[in-house]
Write an enzyme that holds these catalytic residues in place. Structure first.
Site, PDB file in Angstrom:
ATOM      1  N   PHE A  56       0.810  -1.228   0.000  1.00 49.60           N
ATOM      2  CA  PHE A  56       0.000   0.000   0.000  1.00 49.60           C
ATOM      3  C   PHE A  56       0.838   1.271   0.000  1.00 49.60           C
ATOM      4  O   PHE A  56       0.361   2.322  -0.393  1.00 49.60           O
ATOM      5  CB  PHE A  56      -0.949   0.004   1.212  1.00 49.60           C
ATOM      6  CG  PHE A  56      -0.303   0.450   2.503  1.00 49.60           C
ATOM      7  CD1 PHE A  56      -0.139   1.802   2.793  1.00 49.60           C
ATOM      8  CD2 PHE A  56       0.181  -0.477   3.419  1.00 49.60           C
ATOM      9  CE1 PHE A  56       0.478   2.218   3.975  1.00 49.60           C
ATOM     10  CE2 PHE A  56       0.798  -0.072   4.589  1.00 49.60           C
ATOM     11  CZ  PHE A  56       0.958   1.287   4.874  1.00 49.60           C
ATOM     12  N   LYS A  83      -1.134  -7.338  -9.200  1.00 50.38           N
ATOM     13  CA  LYS A  83      -2.140  -7.365  -8.129  1.00 50.38           C
ATOM     14  C   LYS A  83      -1.730  -6.267  -7.157  1.00 50.38           C
ATOM     15  O   LYS A  83      -0.888  -6.469  -6.286  1.00 50.38           O
ATOM     16  CB  LYS A  83      -2.126  -8.738  -7.451  1.00 50.38           C
ATOM     17  CG  LYS A  83      -3.425  -9.152  -6.757  1.00 50.38           C
ATOM     18  CD  LYS A  83      -3.918  -8.218  -5.692  1.00 50.38           C
ATOM     19  CE  LYS A  83      -3.173  -8.351  -4.389  1.00 50.38           C
ATOM     20  NZ  LYS A  83      -3.579  -7.334  -3.395  1.00 50.38           N
ATOM     21  N   GLU A  85      -4.901  -3.744  -2.127  1.00 50.05           N
ATOM     22  CA  GLU A  85      -6.351  -3.519  -2.088  1.00 50.05           C
ATOM     23  C   GLU A  85      -6.707  -2.267  -1.286  1.00 50.05           C
ATOM     24  O   GLU A  85      -7.848  -1.816  -1.294  1.00 50.05           O
ATOM     25  CB  GLU A  85      -7.069  -4.755  -1.526  1.00 50.05           C
ATOM     26  CG  GLU A  85      -6.805  -5.069  -0.057  1.00 50.05           C
ATOM     27  CD  GLU A  85      -5.465  -5.774   0.217  1.00 50.05           C
ATOM     28  OE1 GLU A  85      -4.550  -5.719  -0.645  1.00 50.05           O
ATOM     29  OE2 GLU A  85      -5.335  -6.347   1.314  1.00 50.05           O
ATOM     30  N   SER A 117       5.172  -6.936   3.438  1.00 52.93           N
ATOM     31  CA  SER A 117       5.694  -7.222   4.780  1.00 52.93           C
ATOM     32  C   SER A 117       6.494  -8.529   4.784  1.00 52.93           C
ATOM     33  O   SER A 117       6.309  -9.385   3.907  1.00 52.93           O
ATOM     34  CB  SER A 117       4.528  -7.310   5.761  1.00 52.93           C
ATOM     35  OG  SER A 117       3.649  -8.331   5.336  1.00 52.93           O
ATOM     36  N   CYS A 127       9.287   2.010   3.588  1.00 57.72           N
ATOM     37  CA  CYS A 127      10.212   0.908   3.889  1.00 57.72           C
ATOM     38  C   CYS A 127      11.621   1.421   4.109  1.00 57.72           C
ATOM     39  O   CYS A 127      12.471   0.707   4.623  1.00 57.72           O
ATOM     40  CB  CYS A 127      10.190  -0.100   2.761  1.00 57.72           C
ATOM     41  SG  CYS A 127      10.683   0.659   1.219  1.00 57.72           S
ATOM     42  N   GLU A 131       8.642  -4.409  13.175  1.00 56.23           N
ATOM     43  CA  GLU A 131       8.513  -3.262  12.274  1.00 56.23           C
ATOM     44  C   GLU A 131       7.207  -2.572  12.639  1.00 56.23           C
ATOM     45  O   GLU A 131       6.132  -3.183  12.562  1.00 56.23           O
ATOM     46  CB  GLU A 131       8.458  -3.732  10.811  1.00 56.23           C
ATOM     47  CG  GLU A 131       8.272  -2.572   9.865  1.00 56.23           C
ATOM     48  CD  GLU A 131       8.067  -2.976   8.408  1.00 56.23           C
ATOM     49  OE1 GLU A 131       7.365  -3.966   8.149  1.00 56.23           O
ATOM     50  OE2 GLU A 131       8.613  -2.291   7.537  1.00 56.23           O
TER      51      GLU A 131
HETATM   52  P1  NAD Z   1       1.396  -6.648   3.023  1.00 58.99           P
HETATM   53  O1  NAD Z   1       2.434  -7.699   3.124  1.00 58.99           O
HETATM   54  O2  NAD Z   1       0.271  -6.660   3.972  1.00 58.99           O
HETATM   55  O3  NAD Z   1       0.723  -6.686   1.562  1.00 58.99           O
HETATM   56  C1  NAD Z   1       1.500  -6.671   0.390  1.00 58.99           C
HETATM   57  C2  NAD Z   1       0.730  -7.363  -0.720  1.00 58.99           C
HETATM   58  O4  NAD Z   1       0.528  -8.730  -0.366  1.00 58.99           O
HETATM   59  C3  NAD Z   1      -0.654  -6.771  -0.962  1.00 58.99           C
HETATM   60  O5  NAD Z   1      -0.891  -6.734  -2.342  1.00 58.99           O
HETATM   61  C4  NAD Z   1      -1.579  -7.727  -0.231  1.00 58.99           C
HETATM   62  O6  NAD Z   1      -2.847  -7.804  -0.829  1.00 58.99           O
HETATM   63  C5  NAD Z   1      -0.852  -9.052  -0.344  1.00 58.99           C
HETATM   64  N1  NAD Z   1      -1.081  -9.923   0.817  1.00 58.99           N
HETATM   65  C6  NAD Z   1      -1.295  -9.545   2.105  1.00 58.99           C
HETATM   66  N2  NAD Z   1      -1.413 -10.622   2.891  1.00 58.99           N
HETATM   67  C7  NAD Z   1      -1.277 -11.709   2.109  1.00 58.99           C
HETATM   68  C8  NAD Z   1      -1.292 -13.115   2.352  1.00 58.99           C
HETATM   69  N3  NAD Z   1      -1.488 -13.609   3.565  1.00 58.99           N
HETATM   70  N4  NAD Z   1      -1.106 -13.943   1.306  1.00 58.99           N
HETATM   71  C9  NAD Z   1      -0.904 -13.451   0.073  1.00 58.99           C
HETATM   72  N5  NAD Z   1      -0.883 -12.132  -0.223  1.00 58.99           N
HETATM   73  C10 NAD Z   1      -1.060 -11.264   0.784  1.00 58.99           C
HETATM   74  O7  NAD Z   1       2.158  -5.241   3.055  1.00 58.99           O
HETATM   75  P2  NAD Z   1       1.525  -3.784   3.135  1.00 58.99           P
HETATM   76  O8  NAD Z   1       0.970  -3.565   4.490  1.00 58.99           O
HETATM   77  O9  NAD Z   1       0.658  -3.530   1.954  1.00 58.99           O
HETATM   78  O10 NAD Z   1       2.832  -2.894   2.922  1.00 58.99           O
HETATM   79  C11 NAD Z   1       3.684  -2.511   3.974  1.00 58.99           C
HETATM   80  C12 NAD Z   1       4.840  -3.470   4.099  1.00 58.99           C
HETATM   81  O11 NAD Z   1       5.593  -3.492   2.888  1.00 58.99           O
HETATM   82  C13 NAD Z   1       5.831  -3.039   5.181  1.00 58.99           C
HETATM   83  O12 NAD Z   1       6.246  -4.183   5.862  1.00 58.99           O
HETATM   84  C14 NAD Z   1       6.978  -2.426   4.389  1.00 58.99           C
HETATM   85  O13 NAD Z   1       8.224  -2.458   5.023  1.00 58.99           O
HETATM   86  C15 NAD Z   1       6.969  -3.295   3.176  1.00 58.99           C
HETATM   87  N6  NAD Z   1       7.659  -2.654   2.082  1.00 58.99           N
HETATM   88  C16 NAD Z   1       8.924  -3.083   1.792  1.00 58.99           C
HETATM   89  C17 NAD Z   1       9.628  -2.479   0.778  1.00 58.99           C
HETATM   90  C18 NAD Z   1      11.010  -2.924   0.444  1.00 58.99           C
HETATM   91  O14 NAD Z   1      11.558  -2.416  -0.503  1.00 58.99           O
HETATM   92  N7  NAD Z   1      11.619  -3.851   1.165  1.00 58.99           N
HETATM   93  C19 NAD Z   1       9.048  -1.432   0.048  1.00 58.99           C
HETATM   94  C20 NAD Z   1       7.758  -1.028   0.375  1.00 58.99           C
HETATM   95  C21 NAD Z   1       7.067  -1.650   1.406  1.00 58.99           C
END
Ligand code: NAD
Length: 500
Positions: free
Chosen positions: A150, A174, A177, A227, A282, A383
């Site tokens: 997000f 994808k 959401e 994450s 991040c 985090e």
């Molecule tokens: P998230 O892991 O909740 O979601 C990321 C994506 O995975 C979304 O599209 C979501 O729909 C999908 N998803 C969520 N749960 C899932 C599951 N159980 N099974 C399959 N797909 C699933 O992350 P978020 O809250 O959208 O974003 C924030 C996180 O992203 C933070 O941890 C941040 O550090 C990380 N991030 C990392 C970087 C990097 O470069 N390392 C960059 C940006 C964000």
């Protein structure tokens, strides 16, 4: 009126058919503005089939034609920066200026994609053996999937799809959401730029859609950012299904401040990188490590700056920091502050009671500053991903390096010092993949690669830079001989071929 979003499949909008929707909220008002469809397995299959079909011609499309479309997309992106930034702010909550910065950082990678012809140049060695030449080329993979978080709803999709498409692949994205509208607008602009139908597709959804992409036999590679627990799962599942995968995870970025540092500059940097975008980056600094006796002075300088931050809606030019993305995330972040004292930290600033007049239902949090945080505290170990800055104290440079390298996360880090020798040592000794020297958020420029290690990246490839070209193509080496018809036949030789 609540808007209903569509998928983008085969170059047009397609209504969700599963009957399941998720809410998209304006974080500043708390109002659900949009319903996003969650794709069922058959809808994901349709998108993959469209992408597979489009791959046949797109992979054969000349570099000249591919880059022409990307240049046109770049121009359209440039013209529509403001509109995309508005979409981001309305669903993510970040400042309009911050959203514009995000678009610019995405555009930087589109620039890289526009020059893909240079990056895809092959290699040729002539006369490696008598009359024999060897050529090395890189070819696209097929259908590749992108799954994005997000916090950068336009930039991270652009990092993925612009490079994947430039390399000759077709894409199913994808997006998150929580803020899906910006990526849809990007798909429309790609179509306007002349991208053939089916080369870029978007399916919205949750775990159901992600799982289908991870197991679909026609998806050849998966790029994921999100994450750590989900990154680990995506990496394991997609790998087990035989796919190439890069999965970037969470972060806990430390900023080491040596006693000789310019403390005014260090405090400015800690506040900017800690609370910018409400800490939902991040590459945000979430831990300041004060070395030696500077702790009290540094914390005081940070406190004075942090409490002046103006919090309000992202579309209000007077604000500097916006709300958190969802109410649930806001409450989770707040829980780290309320639990900090019991875990042994000193709460210097507590932002949990913050509210903005006229926007009482928004997902607000003020800035929080926790000092002397023990490494055992939840606020240090997890985090947090919000406007909460932790300060830890260590006696020596070595103690600081050990602390940082003992963290399971290894995305970014920074050192603040006037000592070039210490900075040089730090670059070589530290685990994270992106290191700043007097630069708090060392996000590499598009033509260098972006990524960490340990729990911050599963897989071998970073995003953008040369790594992207490598990730989105596979190598092929061609050895050729064109014997002169007049030459005598070589005859049968069962020995292993040697070059001579
Ligand atoms: P998230 O892991 O909740 O979601 C990321 C994506 O995975 C979304 O599209 C979501 O729909 C999908 N998803 C969520 N749960 C899932 C599951 N159980 N099974 C399959 N797909 C699933 O992350 P978020 O809250 O959208 O974003 C924030 C996180 O992203 C933070 O941890 C941040 O550090 C990380 N991030 C990392 C970087 C990097 O470069 N390392 C960059 C940006 C964000």
């Amino acid at each position: 009126m609540t808007k209903i979003l569509n998928h983008w499949i085969g170059g047009k909008t397609v209504e969700g058919a599963s009957g399941t929707y998720g809410p998209v909220t304006n974080p500043a008002t708390g109002v659900v503005t949009t319903k996003v469809p969650f794709a069922a397995v058959d809808e994901v299959d349709t998108a993959v089939a469209e992408a597979k079909d489009a791959y046949r011609t797109w992979s054969q499309t000349s570099l000249a034609k591919r880059t022409e479309i990307l240049f046109r997309f770049r121009a359209l992106l440039d013209m529509n920066r403001d509109e995309i930034a508005e979409l981001i702010t309305a669903e993510h909550g970040k400042m309009h200026s911050d959203a514009l910065g995000e678009v610019t950082r995405g555009l930087e990678v589109v620039d890289l994609a526009c020059g893909i012809n240079v990056q895809l140049k092959g290699e040729l060695s002539t006369e490696v053996s008598t009359g024999v030449d060897v050529a090395a080329i890189r070819q696209p993979l097929g259908v590749v999937a992108g799954i994005t978080p997000f916090n950068f709803p336009a930039m991270i999709p652009m990092w993925m799809f612009s490079m994947a498409i430039a390399c000759g692949n077709t894409v199913v994205l994808k997006p998150s959401e929580k803020d899906p509208s910006a990526s849809l607008r990007l798909a429309e602009l790609m179509a306007e730029a002349g991208l053939p139908d089916g080369v870029f597709n978007i399916v919205h959804g949750d775990k159901v859609a992600v799982d289908r992409l991870l197991e679909h036999p026609d998806v050849k590679a998966v790029s994921f950012v999100g994450s750590t627990p989900v990154a680990r799962y995506v990496h394991a599942t997609a790998s087990a299904n035989g796919k190439r995968v890069q999965a970037l995870g969470g972060a806990k970025n430390h900023m080491l401040v040596l006693p000789d540092a310019d403390l005014e500059a260090a405090a400015d940097a800690a506040v900017s990188a800690g609370y910018g975008s409400a800490g939902e980056r991040c590459m945000a600094i979430s831990v300041v490590v004060a070395v030696g006796s500077i702790g009290d002075e540094l914390v005081e300088k940070i406190r004075r700056r942090a409490e002046k931050i103006k919090i309000g809606p992202g579309n209000d030019l007077a604000s500097e920091m916006g709300p958190l993305v969802t109410k649930a995330h806001r409450d989770k972040v707040a829980s780290y502050v309320t639990g900090a004292a019991a875990d042994g930290a000193e709460v210097v600033l507590d932002g949990t009671g913050y509210s903005v007049e006229g926007y009482e239902d928004g997902h607000w949090l003020g800035v929080s500053l926790l000092d002397k945080v023990p490494t055992t505290a939840k606020a240090y170990r997890d985090e947090i991903f919000g406007p909460v800055l932790c300060v830890l104290r260590v006696d020596t440079y070595e103690g600081g390096v050990d602390l940082i390298n003992n963290s399971p996360f290894a995305n970014g880090t920074a050192i603040f010092t006037r000592d070039g020798g210490a900075a040089r040592r730090f670059q070589l000794e530290i685990d994270p993949g992106m290191v700043g020297v007097n630069v708090p958020m060392p996000v590499p420029v598009g033509y260098h690669s972006f990524g960490g290690s340990k729990d911050s990246l599963f897989g071998d490839h970073h995003m953008h830079g040369n790594d992207a070209t490598h990730f989105y193509t596979r190598g092929k080496v061609i050895t050729s001989r064109w014997p002169d018809p007049a030459d005598a036949p070589a005859g049968v030789d069962l020995g292993f071929p040697r070059n001579h």
